[in-house]
Design a protein around this motif. Structure first.
Motif, PDB file in Angstrom:
ATOM      1  N   ALA A  86      56.818  76.862  28.528  1.00 51.13           N
ATOM      2  CA  ALA A  86      58.022  77.659  28.805  1.00 51.13           C
ATOM      3  C   ALA A  86      59.246  76.809  28.492  1.00 51.13           C
ATOM      4  CB  ALA A  86      58.026  78.136  30.248  1.00 51.13           C
ATOM      5  N   THR A  87      59.348  76.388  27.223  1.00 53.33           N
ATOM      6  CA  THR A  87      60.440  75.503  26.832  1.00 53.33           C
ATOM      7  C   THR A  87      61.697  76.270  26.427  1.00 53.33           C
ATOM      8  OG1 THR A  87      59.801  75.432  24.492  1.00 53.33           O
ATOM      9  CG2 THR A  87      58.729  73.863  25.982  1.00 53.33           C
ATOM     10  N   GLY A  88      61.546  77.574  26.165  1.00 59.80           N
ATOM     11  CA  GLY A  88      62.694  78.369  25.757  1.00 59.80           C
ATOM     12  C   GLY A  88      62.873  78.487  24.261  1.00 59.80           C
ATOM     13  N   SER A  89      61.989  77.866  23.485  1.00 56.57           N
ATOM     14  CA  SER A  89      62.076  77.982  22.028  1.00 56.57           C
ATOM     15  C   SER A  89      60.677  77.995  21.434  1.00 56.57           C
ATOM     16  CB  SER A  89      62.874  76.818  21.422  1.00 56.57           C
ATOM     17  OG  SER A  89      62.121  75.616  21.479  1.00 56.57           O
ATOM     18  N   LEU A  90      60.539  78.622  20.270  1.00 55.84           N
ATOM     19  CA  LEU A  90      59.241  78.671  19.607  1.00 55.84           C
ATOM     20  C   LEU A  90      58.761  77.266  19.254  1.00 55.84           C
ATOM     21  CD1 LEU A  90      56.908  80.172  18.268  1.00 55.84           C
ATOM     22  CD2 LEU A  90      58.332  80.407  16.213  1.00 55.84           C
ATOM     23  N   HIS A  91      59.637  76.447  18.682  1.00 56.64           N
ATOM     24  CA  HIS A  91      59.238  75.096  18.311  1.00 56.64           C
ATOM     25  C   HIS A  91      58.791  74.301  19.530  1.00 56.64           C
ATOM     26  CE1 HIS A  91      59.906  70.766  17.593  1.00 56.64           C
ATOM     27  NE2 HIS A  91      59.388  71.033  16.409  1.00 56.64           N
ATOM     28  N   GLY A  92      59.546  74.411  20.614  1.00 53.49           N
ATOM     29  CA  GLY A  92      59.186  73.679  21.824  1.00 53.49           C
ATOM     30  C   GLY A  92      57.857  74.122  22.393  1.00 53.49           C
ATOM     31  N   ASP A  93      57.609  75.437  22.385  1.00 52.16           N
ATOM     32  CA  ASP A  93      56.341  75.951  22.909  1.00 52.16           C
ATOM     33  C   ASP A  93      55.165  75.526  22.036  1.00 52.16           C
ATOM     34  OD1 ASP A  93      57.723  77.120  24.949  1.00 52.16           O
ATOM     35  OD2 ASP A  93      57.530  79.176  24.209  1.00 52.16           O
ATOM     36  N   VAL A  94      55.329  75.606  20.719  1.00 48.60           N
ATOM     37  CA  VAL A  94      54.255  75.208  19.806  1.00 48.60           C
ATOM     38  C   VAL A  94      53.962  73.726  19.954  1.00 48.60           C
ATOM     39  CG1 VAL A  94      53.684  74.860  17.361  1.00 48.60           C
ATOM     40  CG2 VAL A  94      54.566  77.063  18.138  1.00 48.60           C
ATOM     41  N   ARG A  95      55.002  72.925  20.040  1.00 50.20           N
ATOM     42  CA  ARG A  95      54.791  71.491  20.182  1.00 50.20           C
ATOM     43  C   ARG A  95      54.106  71.162  21.503  1.00 50.20           C
ATOM     44  NH1 ARG A  95      55.478  66.799  21.861  1.00 50.20           N
ATOM     45  NH2 ARG A  95      55.779  64.978  20.514  1.00 50.20           N
ATOM     46  N   ALA A  96      54.483  71.865  22.578  1.00 47.45           N
ATOM     47  CA  ALA A  96      53.852  71.622  23.880  1.00 47.45           C
ATOM     48  C   ALA A  96      52.370  71.988  23.843  1.00 47.45           C
ATOM     49  CB  ALA A  96      54.570  72.429  24.958  1.00 47.45           C
ATOM     50  N   LEU A  97      52.040  73.097  23.188  1.00 44.95           N
ATOM     51  CA  LEU A  97      50.638  73.491  23.066  1.00 44.95           C
ATOM     52  C   LEU A  97      49.850  72.439  22.294  1.00 44.95           C
ATOM     53  CD1 LEU A  97      48.304  75.499  23.332  1.00 44.95           C
ATOM     54  CD2 LEU A  97      49.166  76.657  21.287  1.00 44.95           C
ATOM     55  N   LEU A  98      50.423  71.952  21.194  1.00 43.92           N
ATOM     56  CA  LEU A  98      49.752  70.927  20.399  1.00 43.92           C
ATOM     57  C   LEU A  98      49.586  69.625  21.182  1.00 43.92           C
ATOM     58  CD1 LEU A  98      51.478  71.468  16.942  1.00 43.92           C
ATOM     59  CD2 LEU A  98      49.053  71.805  17.464  1.00 43.92           C
ATOM     60  N   GLU A  99      50.566  69.290  21.974  1.00 45.33           N
ATOM     61  CA  GLU A  99      50.493  68.056  22.769  1.00 45.33           C
ATOM     62  C   GLU A  99      49.349  68.125  23.772  1.00 45.33           C
ATOM     63  OE1 GLU A  99      51.484  64.269  23.374  1.00 45.33           O
ATOM     64  OE2 GLU A  99      52.676  65.553  22.050  1.00 45.33           O
ATOM     65  N   VAL A 100      49.237  69.259  24.477  1.00 43.70           N
ATOM     66  CA  VAL A 100      48.165  69.418  25.457  1.00 43.70           C
ATOM     67  C   VAL A 100      46.804  69.410  24.765  1.00 43.70           C
ATOM     68  CG1 VAL A 100      47.135  71.006  27.121  1.00 43.70           C
ATOM     69  CG2 VAL A 100      49.597  70.637  27.128  1.00 43.70           C
ATOM     70  N   ALA A 101      46.691  70.161  23.658  1.00 43.85           N
ATOM     71  CA  ALA A 101      45.412  70.242  22.944  1.00 43.85           C
ATOM     72  C   ALA A 101      44.999  68.886  22.386  1.00 43.85           C
ATOM     73  CB  ALA A 101      45.506  71.273  21.828  1.00 43.85           C
ATOM     74  N   SER A 102      45.940  68.151  21.812  1.00 41.80           N
ATOM     75  CA  SER A 102      45.603  66.855  21.232  1.00 41.80           C
ATOM     76  C   SER A 102      45.203  65.855  22.308  1.00 41.80           C
ATOM     77  CB  SER A 102      46.783  66.314  20.411  1.00 41.80           C
ATOM     78  OG  SER A 102      47.893  66.011  21.243  1.00 41.80           O
ATOM     79  N   TYR A 103      45.852  65.927  23.444  1.00 36.28           N
ATOM     80  CA  TYR A 103      45.489  65.031  24.551  1.00 36.28           C
ATOM     81  C   TYR A 103      44.058  65.314  25.003  1.00 36.28           C
ATOM     82  CZ  TYR A 103      45.441  62.846  29.171  1.00 36.28           C
ATOM     83  OH  TYR A 103      45.109  62.085  30.260  1.00 36.28           O
ATOM     84  N   ALA A 104      43.726  66.616  25.159  1.00 35.93           N
ATOM     85  CA  ALA A 104      42.384  66.979  25.612  1.00 35.93           C
ATOM     86  C   ALA A 104      41.327  66.563  24.596  1.00 35.93           C
ATOM     87  CB  ALA A 104      42.313  68.485  25.861  1.00 35.93           C
ATOM     88  N   LEU A 105      41.591  66.796  23.319  1.00 38.58           N
ATOM     89  CA  LEU A 105      40.600  66.505  22.289  1.00 38.58           C
ATOM     90  C   LEU A 105      40.430  65.012  22.042  1.00 38.58           C
ATOM     91  CD1 LEU A 105      41.470  69.312  19.715  1.00 38.58           C
ATOM     92  CD2 LEU A 105      39.476  69.205  21.218  1.00 38.58           C
ATOM     93  N   ARG A 106      41.441  64.216  22.392  1.00 37.90           N
ATOM     94  CA  ARG A 106      41.339  62.768  22.201  1.00 37.90           C
ATOM     95  C   ARG A 106      40.730  62.058  23.404  1.00 37.90           C
ATOM     96  NH1 ARG A 106      47.246  61.052  20.227  1.00 37.90           N
ATOM     97  NH2 ARG A 106      47.774  62.746  21.658  1.00 37.90           N
ATOM     98  N   HIS A 107      40.456  62.810  24.481  1.00 44.11           N
ATOM     99  CA  HIS A 107      39.832  62.196  25.646  1.00 44.11           C
ATOM    100  C   HIS A 107      38.490  61.600  25.218  1.00 44.11           C
ATOM    101  CE1 HIS A 107      37.697  61.849  29.465  1.00 44.11           C
ATOM    102  NE2 HIS A 107      38.882  61.874  30.055  1.00 44.11           N
ATOM    103  N   PRO A 108      38.170  60.376  25.656  1.00 44.48           N
ATOM    104  CA  PRO A 108      36.937  59.713  25.192  1.00 44.48           C
ATOM    105  C   PRO A 108      35.681  60.541  25.373  1.00 44.48           C
ATOM    106  CG  PRO A 108      38.318  58.166  26.397  1.00 44.48           C
ATOM    107  CD  PRO A 108      38.962  59.513  26.546  1.00 44.48           C
ATOM    108  N   VAL A 109      35.563  61.224  26.509  1.00 52.36           N
ATOM    109  CA  VAL A 109      34.370  62.033  26.730  1.00 52.36           C
ATOM    110  C   VAL A 109      34.406  63.291  25.866  1.00 52.36           C
ATOM    111  CG1 VAL A 109      33.065  63.362  28.430  1.00 52.36           C
ATOM    112  CG2 VAL A 109      34.034  61.144  29.062  1.00 52.36           C
ATOM    113  N   ALA A 110      35.549  63.993  25.840  1.00 54.39           N
ATOM    114  CA  ALA A 110      35.648  65.223  25.054  1.00 54.39           C
ATOM    115  C   ALA A 110      35.398  64.969  23.583  1.00 54.39           C
ATOM    116  CB  ALA A 110      37.027  65.848  25.254  1.00 54.39           C
ATOM    117  N   SER A 111      35.881  63.839  23.070  1.00 51.84           N
ATOM    118  CA  SER A 111      35.712  63.544  21.653  1.00 51.84           C
ATOM    119  C   SER A 111      34.245  63.367  21.271  1.00 51.84           C
ATOM    120  CB  SER A 111      36.495  62.278  21.281  1.00 51.84           C
ATOM    121  OG  SER A 111      35.967  61.142  21.950  1.00 51.84           O
ATOM    122  N   GLN A 112      33.402  63.024  22.244  1.00 53.13           N
ATOM    123  CA  GLN A 112      31.972  62.904  22.000  1.00 53.13           C
ATOM    124  C   GLN A 112      31.234  64.208  22.301  1.00 53.13           C
ATOM    125  OE1 GLN A 112      30.292  60.299  20.709  1.00 53.13           O
ATOM    126  NE2 GLN A 112      32.202  59.185  20.444  1.00 53.13           N
TER     127      GLN A 112
END
Length: 202
Positions: A86-112
């Motif tokens: 809920a950043t108030g802009s499309l770019h901010g929302d897209v970037r926030a979604l990517l940040e959360v997804a990349s963090y989850a996918l880079r987790h050592p356990v998730a990556s395996q």
């Protein structure tokens, strides 16, 4: 003369097992560790029990097989859901979604675990359904909300397809982290967010 008495508390049937939550959580943690260490195909109830410090019976009291155990964990992960930006802009929302997804996918356990489960999903429909719910359905709901708000602000045209938008936004991220499995270069998330927003607006 009859006297009213307090109802007698009901007792668990003789022999009924009381499942301790701390043991259940230890088993769940052991499943993720075992998946990361040996993969789904080689994972065993014996290995999970050993890693959790419990007997096999403790595992079987809760789950009838390793498949039902993994499906339960994936389902619990799906139920947690993703936060809607809920950043108030499309770019901010897209970037926030990517940040959360990349963090989850880079987790050592998730990556395996995730790549291994995706391989198994091709063989077992039950795993495919659970993975779809955990990895896709939640993100589709988040993207649908992002698109609706962007349309309301005039940042995207009416009729923008949320499913296509999700493919465009997170597809490259999954390719890099799940398929190719290469580290993200510095600034990758920022660059991907800008490129995705530009493509959505085109």
């Amino acid at each position: 003369m009859r006297f009213m008495t307090e109802p007698t508390p009901r007792r668990a049937p003789a022999g009924a097992a009381v499942l301790r939550e701390d043991v259940t959580e230890a088993i769940r943690a052991a499943v993720f560790e075992e998946l990361a260490a040996v993969g789904f195909a080689r994972m065993s109830i014996e290995g999970i029990a050993r890693r959790a410090g419990v007997g096999k019976t403790a595992v079987y009291r809760r789950w009838k097989s390793k498949l039902s155990l993994v499906l339960d964990l994936v389902g619990a992960f799906a139920a947690q859901g993703l936060p809607v930006p809920a950043t108030g802009s499309l770019h901010g929302d897209v970037r926030a979604l990517l940040e959360v997804a990349s963090y989850a996918l880079r987790h050592p356990v998730a990556s395996q675990v995730i790549p291994d489960l995706l391989v198994e999903a091709a063989r077992q429909p039950e795993i495919a359904d659970a993975i779809r719910e955990a990895l896709l359905d939640g993100q589709q709901g988040v993207m649908a909300q992002i698109v609706r708000e962007a349309v309301a602000r005039g940042e995207l045209p009416e009729g923008t397809d949320p499913a296509g938008a999700l493919d465009l936004v997170v597809g490259p991220l999954y390719w890099r982290l799940v398929v190719v499995r290469t580290p993200l270069p510095e600034g990758y998330v920022d660059g991907l967010a800008r490129a995705a927003v530009a493509a959505l607006r085109a």
